[in-house]
Design a protein around this motif. Structure first.
Motif, PDB file in Angstrom:
ATOM      1  N   PRO A 177     -17.210 -75.117  10.504  1.00  0.00           N
ATOM      2  CA  PRO A 177     -16.670 -76.400   9.841  1.00  0.00           C
ATOM      3  C   PRO A 177     -17.934 -77.349   9.588  1.00  0.00           C
ATOM      4  O   PRO A 177     -17.752 -78.409   8.998  1.00  0.00           O
ATOM      5  CB  PRO A 177     -16.140 -77.032  10.829  1.00  0.00           C
ATOM      6  N   THR A 178     -19.077 -77.032  10.001  1.00  0.00           N
ATOM      7  CA  THR A 178     -20.511 -77.750   9.781  1.00  0.00           C
ATOM      8  C   THR A 178     -20.977 -77.548   8.458  1.00  0.00           C
ATOM      9  O   THR A 178     -21.052 -78.584   7.685  1.00  0.00           O
ATOM     10  CB  THR A 178     -21.367 -77.645  10.872  1.00  0.00           C
ATOM     11  N   CYS A 179     -21.390 -76.258   8.204  1.00  0.00           N
ATOM     12  CA  CYS A 179     -22.036 -75.922   6.840  1.00  0.00           C
ATOM     13  C   CYS A 179     -21.043 -75.229   6.035  1.00  0.00           C
ATOM     14  O   CYS A 179     -21.398 -74.838   4.946  1.00  0.00           O
ATOM     15  CB  CYS A 179     -23.162 -74.940   7.297  1.00  0.00           C
ATOM     16  N   LYS A 180     -20.084 -75.017   6.294  1.00  0.00           N
ATOM     17  CA  LYS A 180     -18.736 -74.276   5.414  1.00  0.00           C
ATOM     18  C   LYS A 180     -19.129 -73.054   5.063  1.00  0.00           C
ATOM     19  O   LYS A 180     -18.559 -72.449   4.297  1.00  0.00           O
ATOM     20  CB  LYS A 180     -18.625 -74.967   4.126  1.00  0.00           C
ATOM     21  N   THR A 181     -20.072 -72.302   5.843  1.00  0.00           N
ATOM     22  CA  THR A 181     -20.165 -70.684   5.884  1.00  0.00           C
ATOM     23  C   THR A 181     -19.141 -69.990   6.465  1.00  0.00           C
ATOM     24  O   THR A 181     -18.496 -70.379   7.208  1.00  0.00           O
ATOM     25  CB  THR A 181     -21.568 -70.558   6.415  1.00  0.00           C
ATOM     26  N   SER A 182     -18.699 -68.809   5.512  1.00  0.00           N
ATOM     27  CA  SER A 182     -17.753 -68.170   6.209  1.00  0.00           C
ATOM     28  C   SER A 182     -18.413 -66.801   6.737  1.00  0.00           C
ATOM     29  O   SER A 182     -19.296 -66.277   6.104  1.00  0.00           O
ATOM     30  CB  SER A 182     -16.700 -67.848   5.104  1.00  0.00           C
ATOM     31  N   HIS A 183     -17.813 -66.213   7.627  1.00  0.00           N
ATOM     32  CA  HIS A 183     -18.451 -64.911   8.312  1.00  0.00           C
ATOM     33  C   HIS A 183     -17.062 -63.857   8.492  1.00  0.00           C
ATOM     34  O   HIS A 183     -16.154 -64.404   8.600  1.00  0.00           O
ATOM     35  CB  HIS A 183     -18.878 -65.438   9.558  1.00  0.00           C
ATOM     36  N   PHE A 184     -17.485 -62.858   8.298  1.00  0.00           N
ATOM     37  CA  PHE A 184     -16.497 -61.844   8.225  1.00  0.00           C
ATOM     38  C   PHE A 184     -16.986 -60.542   9.234  1.00  0.00           C
ATOM     39  O   PHE A 184     -18.273 -60.358   9.779  1.00  0.00           O
ATOM     40  CB  PHE A 184     -16.666 -60.870   6.862  1.00  0.00           C
ATOM     41  N   PRO A 185     -15.911 -59.747   9.539  1.00  0.00           N
ATOM     42  CA  PRO A 185     -16.284 -58.815  10.923  1.00  0.00           C
ATOM     43  C   PRO A 185     -17.382 -58.034  10.310  1.00  0.00           C
ATOM     44  O   PRO A 185     -17.343 -57.352   9.329  1.00  0.00           O
ATOM     45  CB  PRO A 185     -14.663 -58.018  10.771  1.00  0.00           C
ATOM     46  N   ARG A 186     -17.985 -57.539  11.494  1.00  0.00           N
ATOM     47  CA  ARG A 186     -19.235 -56.663  11.489  1.00  0.00           C
ATOM     48  C   ARG A 186     -18.874 -55.118  11.548  1.00  0.00           C
ATOM     49  O   ARG A 186     -18.114 -54.951  12.687  1.00  0.00           O
ATOM     50  CB  ARG A 186     -20.326 -57.103  11.978  1.00  0.00           C
ATOM     51  N   THR A 187     -19.311 -54.053  11.011  1.00  0.00           N
ATOM     52  CA  THR A 187     -19.247 -52.635  11.098  1.00  0.00           C
ATOM     53  C   THR A 187     -20.821 -52.102  11.167  1.00  0.00           C
ATOM     54  O   THR A 187     -21.294 -52.348  10.027  1.00  0.00           O
ATOM     55  CB  THR A 187     -18.131 -52.157  10.379  1.00  0.00           C
ATOM     56  N   ASP A 188     -21.199 -51.550  12.122  1.00  0.00           N
ATOM     57  CA  ASP A 188     -22.405 -50.733  12.126  1.00  0.00           C
ATOM     58  C   ASP A 188     -22.385 -49.245  11.730  1.00  0.00           C
ATOM     59  O   ASP A 188     -21.864 -48.658  12.365  1.00  0.00           O
ATOM     60  CB  ASP A 188     -23.227 -51.109  13.538  1.00  0.00           C
ATOM     61  N   PRO A 189     -23.072 -48.876  10.580  1.00  0.00           N
ATOM     62  CA  PRO A 189     -23.207 -47.590  10.452  1.00  0.00           C
ATOM     63  C   PRO A 189     -23.922 -46.702  11.083  1.00  0.00           C
ATOM     64  O   PRO A 189     -25.095 -47.193  11.501  1.00  0.00           O
ATOM     65  CB  PRO A 189     -23.740 -47.695   8.788  1.00  0.00           C
ATOM     66  N   LEU A 216     -23.606 -34.206  20.190  1.00  0.00           N
ATOM     67  CA  LEU A 216     -24.410 -34.267  18.696  1.00  0.00           C
ATOM     68  C   LEU A 216     -25.449 -35.269  18.865  1.00  0.00           C
ATOM     69  O   LEU A 216     -25.129 -36.592  19.240  1.00  0.00           O
ATOM     70  CB  LEU A 216     -23.697 -34.296  17.362  1.00  0.00           C
ATOM     71  N   LEU A 217     -26.380 -35.345  18.338  1.00  0.00           N
ATOM     72  CA  LEU A 217     -27.609 -36.328  18.018  1.00  0.00           C
ATOM     73  C   LEU A 217     -26.921 -37.387  16.917  1.00  0.00           C
ATOM     74  O   LEU A 217     -26.186 -37.002  16.361  1.00  0.00           O
ATOM     75  CB  LEU A 217     -28.898 -35.792  17.556  1.00  0.00           C
ATOM     76  N   ALA A 218     -27.348 -38.738  17.337  1.00  0.00           N
ATOM     77  CA  ALA A 218     -26.740 -39.882  16.517  1.00  0.00           C
ATOM     78  C   ALA A 218     -27.600 -41.044  16.535  1.00  0.00           C
ATOM     79  O   ALA A 218     -28.502 -41.020  17.227  1.00  0.00           O
ATOM     80  CB  ALA A 218     -25.349 -40.139  16.884  1.00  0.00           C
ATOM     81  N   GLY A 219     -27.631 -41.845  15.533  1.00  0.00           N
ATOM     82  CA  GLY A 219     -28.279 -42.990  15.312  1.00  0.00           C
ATOM     83  C   GLY A 219     -27.755 -43.990  14.256  1.00  0.00           C
ATOM     84  O   GLY A 219     -27.262 -43.458  13.395  1.00  0.00           O
ATOM     85  N   PHE A 220     -28.443 -45.250  14.289  1.00  0.00           N
ATOM     86  CA  PHE A 220     -28.036 -46.215  13.501  1.00  0.00           C
ATOM     87  C   PHE A 220     -28.719 -45.912  12.072  1.00  0.00           C
ATOM     88  O   PHE A 220     -29.826 -45.792  12.096  1.00  0.00           O
ATOM     89  CB  PHE A 220     -28.304 -47.521  13.808  1.00  0.00           C
ATOM     90  N   VAL A 221     -27.864 -46.303  11.027  1.00  0.00           N
ATOM     91  CA  VAL A 221     -28.353 -46.098   9.789  1.00  0.00           C
ATOM     92  C   VAL A 221     -29.240 -47.433   9.516  1.00  0.00           C
ATOM     93  O   VAL A 221     -28.941 -48.562   9.673  1.00  0.00           O
ATOM     94  CB  VAL A 221     -27.289 -46.111   8.752  1.00  0.00           C
ATOM     95  N   GLU A 222     -30.531 -47.639   8.932  1.00  0.00           N
ATOM     96  CA  GLU A 222     -31.287 -48.550   8.756  1.00  0.00           C
ATOM     97  C   GLU A 222     -31.145 -49.326   7.205  1.00  0.00           C
ATOM     98  O   GLU A 222     -30.799 -48.362   6.378  1.00  0.00           O
ATOM     99  CB  GLU A 222     -32.808 -48.415   8.909  1.00  0.00           C
ATOM    100  N   PRO A 223     -31.350 -50.583   7.114  1.00  0.00           N
ATOM    101  CA  PRO A 223     -31.274 -51.085   5.964  1.00  0.00           C
ATOM    102  C   PRO A 223     -32.094 -50.379   4.850  1.00  0.00           C
ATOM    103  O   PRO A 223     -33.243 -49.774   5.217  1.00  0.00           O
ATOM    104  CB  PRO A 223     -31.690 -52.618   5.973  1.00  0.00           C
ATOM    105  N   GLU A 228     -28.265 -39.430   4.071  1.00  0.00           N
ATOM    106  CA  GLU A 228     -29.046 -38.247   4.340  1.00  0.00           C
ATOM    107  C   GLU A 228     -30.405 -38.671   4.915  1.00  0.00           C
ATOM    108  O   GLU A 228     -30.796 -37.861   5.743  1.00  0.00           O
ATOM    109  CB  GLU A 228     -29.181 -37.581   3.114  1.00  0.00           C
ATOM    110  N   ALA A 229     -31.104 -39.569   4.656  1.00  0.00           N
ATOM    111  CA  ALA A 229     -32.116 -39.986   5.089  1.00  0.00           C
ATOM    112  C   ALA A 229     -32.197 -40.364   6.627  1.00  0.00           C
ATOM    113  O   ALA A 229     -32.870 -40.096   7.253  1.00  0.00           O
ATOM    114  CB  ALA A 229     -33.011 -41.227   4.298  1.00  0.00           C
ATOM    115  N   ALA A 230     -31.395 -41.196   6.848  1.00  0.00           N
ATOM    116  CA  ALA A 230     -30.748 -41.676   8.154  1.00  0.00           C
ATOM    117  C   ALA A 230     -30.934 -40.166   9.196  1.00  0.00           C
ATOM    118  O   ALA A 230     -31.155 -40.054  10.333  1.00  0.00           O
ATOM    119  CB  ALA A 230     -29.401 -42.507   8.476  1.00  0.00           C
ATOM    120  N   VAL A 231     -30.143 -39.210   8.638  1.00  0.00           N
ATOM    121  CA  VAL A 231     -29.849 -37.866   9.419  1.00  0.00           C
ATOM    122  C   VAL A 231     -31.351 -37.459   9.701  1.00  0.00           C
ATOM    123  O   VAL A 231     -31.545 -36.868  10.968  1.00  0.00           O
ATOM    124  CB  VAL A 231     -28.784 -36.996   8.750  1.00  0.00           C
ATOM    125  N   ARG A 232     -32.125 -37.171   8.618  1.00  0.00           N
ATOM    126  CA  ARG A 232     -33.386 -36.738   8.812  1.00  0.00           C
ATOM    127  C   ARG A 232     -34.266 -37.335   9.691  1.00  0.00           C
ATOM    128  O   ARG A 232     -35.035 -36.740  10.638  1.00  0.00           O
ATOM    129  CB  ARG A 232     -33.992 -36.395   7.272  1.00  0.00           C
TER     130      ARG A 232
END
Length: 324
Positions: A177-189, A216-223, A228-232
């Protein structure tokens, strides 16, 4: 992968009816045919003799107006095939008479909570404990509601100016209500990898996991990074294994708290494992024959991966040679 959408939390073809979010959903909430699921501190309300059904309650259920003051607005989840509206209510402010707080801190919370206004077979249950028992539709509804309510709890304040934001669009948006910015649900790949070399698959475990638990091994995808690069990168960081060809297999929404798991297959270029203790506790190669023993529950040290998790899904299809 032809069986990709049979993974838990996927494949129910829910009509989310995004065009009805907002004022139209508010009108639907007044319809006597509308139904709502309930969550208490992230745990969905489950019913049935075997606790294998998501409880659908009338939106006028007194439970929803009495639990919170003021009541937390419901989330509009979509429409059933008959056109009736589906909502989710969060009653986390309700305080059960007795709580086993020590048990609730376990890796998977085994406790159940019963609200006195509901039938005895209606219990709030940890979703990870029942996810494999639910129908595809029930699982998708529970996962969606858990993720969205979790996002509202962790994103109460505007990241642009710091003011407290407000729920909007039937739970699918927060407006400042202050700066009128809208935010949307976050999903992490997140990438989760079926890394094989010949007849073997690479398994690992994180610190703090229960004895015998590997996955199995797992990890977050970076910006700025491809899947494919995240897997490697992740496999090399965690286990010192170089990966060649990478292919996509299946995805799974994972509402703990709100990730999208991208299941991928990768071909290892070397076998010597070098574990980074800052990343994982252990990693090892398991042959197909030994993995069959694991799945049968007969392996001396390793337990099968949890049913309902995408790791179990990928490993099961690898064993059945159904990754095409």
């Amino acid at each position: 992968m032809r069986h990709a959408e049979t993974v838990t939390f996927g494949g129910s073809a829910l009509n989310r009816a995004a065009e009805l979010r907002g004022d139209k959903a508010d009108v639907l909430a007044l319809n006597e045919n509308s139904r709502s699921i309930a969550l208490w501190r992230g745990k969905p309300l489950i019913c049935g003799t075997n606790l294998d059904q998501l409880a659908l309650l009338p939106v006028s259920q007194d439970l929803f107006s009495e639990a919170d003051e003021p009541p937390v607005p419901p989330i509009f989840l979509g429409q059933s095939e008959d056109g009736s509206a589906l909502f989710a209510h969060d009653i986390s402010a309700w305080e059960p008479a007795a709580l086993d707080t020590a048990a609730m801190q376990q890796f998977v919370d085994p406790t159940q909570q019963h609200h006195p206004a509901l039938p005895d077979d209606h219990r709030f249950v940890e979703l990870r404990g029942v996810m494999a028992q639910l129908s595809a539709r029930d699982a998708e509804l529970a996962a969606t509601a858990r993720s969205i309510f979790g996002w509202h709890r962790s994103h109460r304040f505007c990241s642009n100016c710091g003011a407290e934001s407000r729920m909007a669009m039937s739970g699918w948006q927060r407006n400042c209500p202050t700066c009128k910015t809208s935010h949307f649900p976050r999903t992490d790949p997140v990438v989760i990898m079926l890394i094989t070399r010949g007849n073997k698959v690479l398994m690992g475990r994180s610190p703090g996991w229960p004895d015998g638990m590997y996955s199995l091994l797992a990890g977050f995808v970076e910006p700025g990074e491809t899947l494919e690069a995240a897997v490697r990168r992740e496999v090399y960081e965690e286990a010192g294994i170089r990966v060649g060809a990478v292919s996509y297999l299946s995805s799974q929404p994972w509402p703990f708290p709100s990730s999208l798991m991208f299941g991928c297959a990768g071909e290892a270029l070397n076998e010597d494992i070098t574990v980074d203790p800052h990343e994982i506790e252990d990693a090892l190669w398991i042959s197909r024959e030994d993995m069959l023993t694991v799945f049968s529950g007969q392996h001396p040290t390793m337990k099968p991966s949890r049913k309902g998790a995408i790791a179990h899904f990928l490993l099961r299809n690898w064993l059945a040679d159904r990754l095409d």
